[in-house]
Design an enzyme around this catalytic site. Structure first.
Site, PDB file in Angstrom:
ATOM      1  N   ASN A  70       0.778  -1.311   0.181  1.00  0.00           N
ATOM      2  CA  ASN A  70      -0.052   0.009  -0.191  1.00  0.00           C
ATOM      3  C   ASN A  70       1.007   1.181  -0.064  1.00  0.00           C
ATOM      4  O   ASN A  70       2.085   1.104   0.745  1.00  0.00           O
ATOM      5  CB  ASN A  70      -0.761   0.055   1.041  1.00  0.00           C
ATOM      6  CG  ASN A  70      -0.487   0.722   2.252  1.00  0.00           C
ATOM      7  OD1 ASN A  70      -0.391   2.021   2.489  1.00  0.00           O
ATOM      8  ND2 ASN A  70       0.273  -0.050   3.278  1.00  0.00           N
ATOM      9  N   CYS A 132       5.676   5.419   9.054  1.00  0.00           N
ATOM     10  CA  CYS A 132       5.040   5.137   7.635  1.00  0.00           C
ATOM     11  C   CYS A 132       5.997   5.307   6.694  1.00  0.00           C
ATOM     12  O   CYS A 132       6.858   6.368   6.501  1.00  0.00           O
ATOM     13  CB  CYS A 132       4.083   6.087   7.725  1.00  0.00           C
ATOM     14  SG  CYS A 132       2.999   6.401   5.945  1.00  0.00           S
ATOM     15  N   GLY A 245       2.329  -8.003  12.041  1.00  0.00           N
ATOM     16  CA  GLY A 245       3.126  -8.151  10.747  1.00  0.00           C
ATOM     17  C   GLY A 245       2.453  -9.763  10.375  1.00  0.00           C
ATOM     18  O   GLY A 245       3.216 -10.555  10.860  1.00  0.00           O
TER      19      GLY A 245
HETATM   20  C1  SIN Z   1      -0.319   5.015   4.788  1.00  0.00           C
HETATM   21  O1  SIN Z   1      -1.171   5.475   5.193  1.00  0.00           O
HETATM   22  O2  SIN Z   1       0.568   5.176   3.984  1.00  0.00           O
HETATM   23  C2  SIN Z   1       0.129   3.739   5.609  1.00  0.00           C
HETATM   24  C3  SIN Z   1       0.349   4.160   7.116  1.00  0.00           C
HETATM   25  C4  SIN Z   1       1.660   3.405   7.679  1.00  0.00           C
HETATM   26  O3  SIN Z   1       2.285   2.382   6.786  1.00  0.00           O
HETATM   27  O4  SIN Z   1       2.115   3.702   8.642  1.00  0.00           O
END
Ligand code: SIN
Length: 303
Positions: A70, A132, A245
């Site tokens: 993501n 993040c 995880g």
């Molecule tokens: C995101 O919003 O990009 C994911 C959050 C994260 O990985 O901490």
């Protein structure tokens, strides 16, 4: 024999250790029409920053064997909406633990957001995301340096009365060094781990699949690495850990707890199966029976 699933996280009594991970369960309300949220141990809410954020350009999800990437980029409505609207609405229907997940682009932003979350009656515990991988100049920039992680921890602890967990990145050479720095700076606990920086390429278009090129890899494939990091940190630090995880089953929860986790977050599996958490919770007593475990708290850090 009735099985005891309860755990205590820095004074917060949870009926079981299973917690949907931040970013995989919205603000809880989105799932309320589909399941009884009150079976959960706690919910870690969508990561929140000072200002509302639209997030990264799409596509921001890519598939991978036994996992996914993501690059959401911290899409969220901002801290004021969290504390004034989202949490009060959730509290009308939900009695279990509420964890606010806070991100920032400066130490001051972390401090300001955490102070507001700390003052919000419906929030029990803070999880400070210094990991993040999807934004520039924030998140991970604080979680890959022991000094910067300690600075954020100390700044946040100075304005919070509630327990503060620091959510760490696995994208480091020595996670124990960062964990120790957070513990020394006053963290009450640690969440490990966030996603692994990864990439996929569309070989027909000859372009990265994610508009942001890279993203955070999560899912079953990372479980053994996350488990190893939980084990290493549990042996180096005294503060409690929320293990995270690739957790996808009751057996994974038990493995994480044996490695040293007091509570266990389920992330990517919620996106594959939105009922993953209630199913894992329902499955736990039978697996405990098979393994001759009466109380989950007895197995924490026993390996
Ligand atoms: C995101 O919003 O990009 C994911 C959050 C994260 O990985 O901490």
């Amino acid at each position: 024999m009735v099985k005891d699933l309860s755990v205590n996280l820095c004074g917060l009594q949870l009926q079981n250790p299973v917690i949907p991970a931040s970013g995989t369960f919205g603000f809880g309300l989105e799932l309320a029409g589909s399941m009884d949220l009150n079976v959960l141990g706690a919910i870690s809410l969508k990561g929140t920053t000072r200002e509302a954020r639209y997030g990264n350009p799409v596509p921001r999800i890519a598939e991978a064997p036994h996992g996914m990437l993501n690059s959401v980029g911290l899409q969220n409505p901002g801290i004021d909406v969290l504390v004034n609207e989202k949490v009060p609405a959730l509290r009308k229907i939900y009695r279990q633990g509420v964890i606010a997940n806070i991100s920032g682009f400066s130490v001051e932003e972390y401090r300001e957001c955490c102070a507001k979350a700390d003052a919000c009656e419906g929030i029990d515990l803070l999880e400070v995301n210094v990991s993040c991988p999807n934004v520039h100049g924030g998140g991970l920039a604080f979680g890959t340096s022991a000094k910067a992680a300690a600075e954020v921890t100390a700044a946040v602890k100075a304005v919070c009365k509630k327990p503060v967990f620091i959510k760490l990145s696995p994208n480091v050479t020595d996670i124990v060094e960062i964990a120790r720095a957070c513990e020394d700076a006053g963290a009450d606990g640690l969440t490990l781990v966030n996603t692994f920086l990864g990439m996929r390429i569309d070989i027909v278009r000859r372009q990265p699949i994610l508009a942001n090129k890279m993203g955070g890899f999560s899912g079953a494939a990372i479980f053994p690495i996350a488990l190893r990091m939980v084990y290493q940190v549990a042996h180096a630090c005294k503060i409690p850990i929320m293990g995270c995880g690739g957790v996808a089953s009751a057996r994974d929860v038990i493995e994480m707890m044996m490695a040293g986790a007091t509570a266990v977050q389920v992330g990517a599996e919620n996106l594959r199966n939105p009922f993953a958490c209630p199913e894992i919770i329902a499955e736990l007593p039978a697996v405990m029976e098979q393994l001759h475990i009466d109380a989950l708290k007895d197995i924490i850090g026993t390996v």
